[in-house]
Design a protein around this motif. Structure first.
Motif, PDB file in Angstrom:
ATOM      1  N   ILE A 162      68.140  33.835   8.214  1.00 36.97           N
ATOM      2  CA  ILE A 162      69.597  33.802   8.054  1.00 36.97           C
ATOM      3  C   ILE A 162      69.899  34.393   6.693  1.00 36.97           C
ATOM      4  O   ILE A 162      69.432  33.893   5.665  1.00 36.97           O
ATOM      5  CB  ILE A 162      70.156  32.375   8.168  1.00 36.97           C
ATOM      6  N   ILE A 163      70.672  35.462   6.672  1.00 36.83           N
ATOM      7  CA  ILE A 163      71.041  36.136   5.418  1.00 36.83           C
ATOM      8  C   ILE A 163      72.501  35.818   5.139  1.00 36.83           C
ATOM      9  O   ILE A 163      73.371  36.093   5.979  1.00 36.83           O
ATOM     10  CB  ILE A 163      70.831  37.661   5.529  1.00 36.83           C
ATOM     11  N   ASP A 164      72.743  35.226   3.988  1.00 32.02           N
ATOM     12  CA  ASP A 164      74.117  34.846   3.673  1.00 32.02           C
ATOM     13  C   ASP A 164      74.903  36.059   3.178  1.00 32.02           C
ATOM     14  O   ASP A 164      74.405  37.176   3.117  1.00 32.02           O
ATOM     15  CB  ASP A 164      74.142  33.693   2.673  1.00 32.02           C
ATOM     16  N   GLN A 165      76.173  35.833   2.786  1.00 31.75           N
ATOM     17  CA  GLN A 165      77.071  36.915   2.407  1.00 31.75           C
ATOM     18  C   GLN A 165      76.721  37.540   1.062  1.00 31.75           C
ATOM     19  O   GLN A 165      77.328  38.546   0.672  1.00 31.75           O
ATOM     20  CB  GLN A 165      78.523  36.434   2.393  1.00 31.75           C
ATOM     21  N   THR A 166      75.707  36.967   0.375  1.00 28.85           N
ATOM     22  CA  THR A 166      75.245  37.571  -0.888  1.00 28.85           C
ATOM     23  C   THR A 166      73.929  38.324  -0.712  1.00 28.85           C
ATOM     24  O   THR A 166      73.436  38.911  -1.684  1.00 28.85           O
ATOM     25  CB  THR A 166      75.060  36.486  -1.962  1.00 28.85           C
TER      26      THR A 166
END
Length: 218
Positions: A162-166
């Motif tokens: 899961i890659i966050d918005q940063t």
């Protein structure tokens, strides 16, 4: 002459009477012996008489004190007249102390990423993004010695990220570590990696990414 006949007749009658008396006496003796004859065999029954031992004395009466979780209370009211008895059972409950409680152990390794995600930011699969995010920075992590002894120079693992918005990745699920010892190595690599910011129509979003991590060494 007549007196001689009389004397002879008397003598003859006396002898006859004596003979008859003797015969009667012998008959009675023989009859008595025949009726009172003793039996040929005499049977004697034996009776054994045994003394009955007295029963053992009863065991001594001992008073036992029960230390169970119940205690009885007996209250007697009044000294005269009818006696009134109140009987009740009091339950004694043991309150467990804090050192007897075993707290469950919860692993927080898989829950670290939850605090970094925002519910206001949509989460999409990488195929729905403007472009697939690439790795911007990473750190080389050497596999453990227990894996290097197998002689493989390249270990191809797969993990769902899961890659966050940063652009910060987090492990959602390890798909194939190849070796169980590689689980910790994969988590260490993801911890120090950085991806491009995932975008949808130019806006930063969160993405689910099935990513393959190849570990080369030798």
């Amino acid at each position: 002459m007549d007196s001689l006949k009389v004397t002879f007749t008397r003598l003859l009658l006396g002898i006859s009477a004596l003979t008859l008396s003797l015969s009667l006496f012998l008959f009675l003796v023989v009859l008595d012996n025949s009726t009172g004859k003793s039996p040929d065999k005499l049977q004697i029954n034996r009776v054994d008489v045994a003394m009955i031992s007295p029963p053992p004395p009863p065991p001594p009466i001992t008073q036992t004190h029960h230390t169970s979780g119940q205690s009885s209370a007996l209250n007697v009211k009044g000294l005269g007249g009818p006696v009134k008895v109140q009987y009740s059972v009091k339950n004694v409950m043991e309150i467990p102390t804090a050192n007897k409680l075993n707290l469950p152990k919860i692993s927080t390794d898989k829950l670290k990423f939850t605090s970094h995600f925002s519910a206001n930011v949509p989460m999409l699969n990488v195929e729905h993004l403007d472009r697939v995010p690439k790795v911007v920075s990473q750190r080389y992590v050497r596999p453990p010695k227990t894996v290097r002894k197998y002689g493989q120079k390249r270990i191809e693992t797969s993990v769902e990220l899961i890659i966050d918005q940063t652009g910060k990745p987090f492990v959602k699920r390890i798909i194939d570590p190849v070796f169980p010892e590689m689980n910790e190595t994969i988590r260490t690599w993801v911890k120090h990696a950085k991806f491009e910011v995932p975008r949808k129509e130019g806006k930063a979003v969160q993405a689910v990414y099935l990513y393959g991590i190849n570990f080369n060494y030798g």
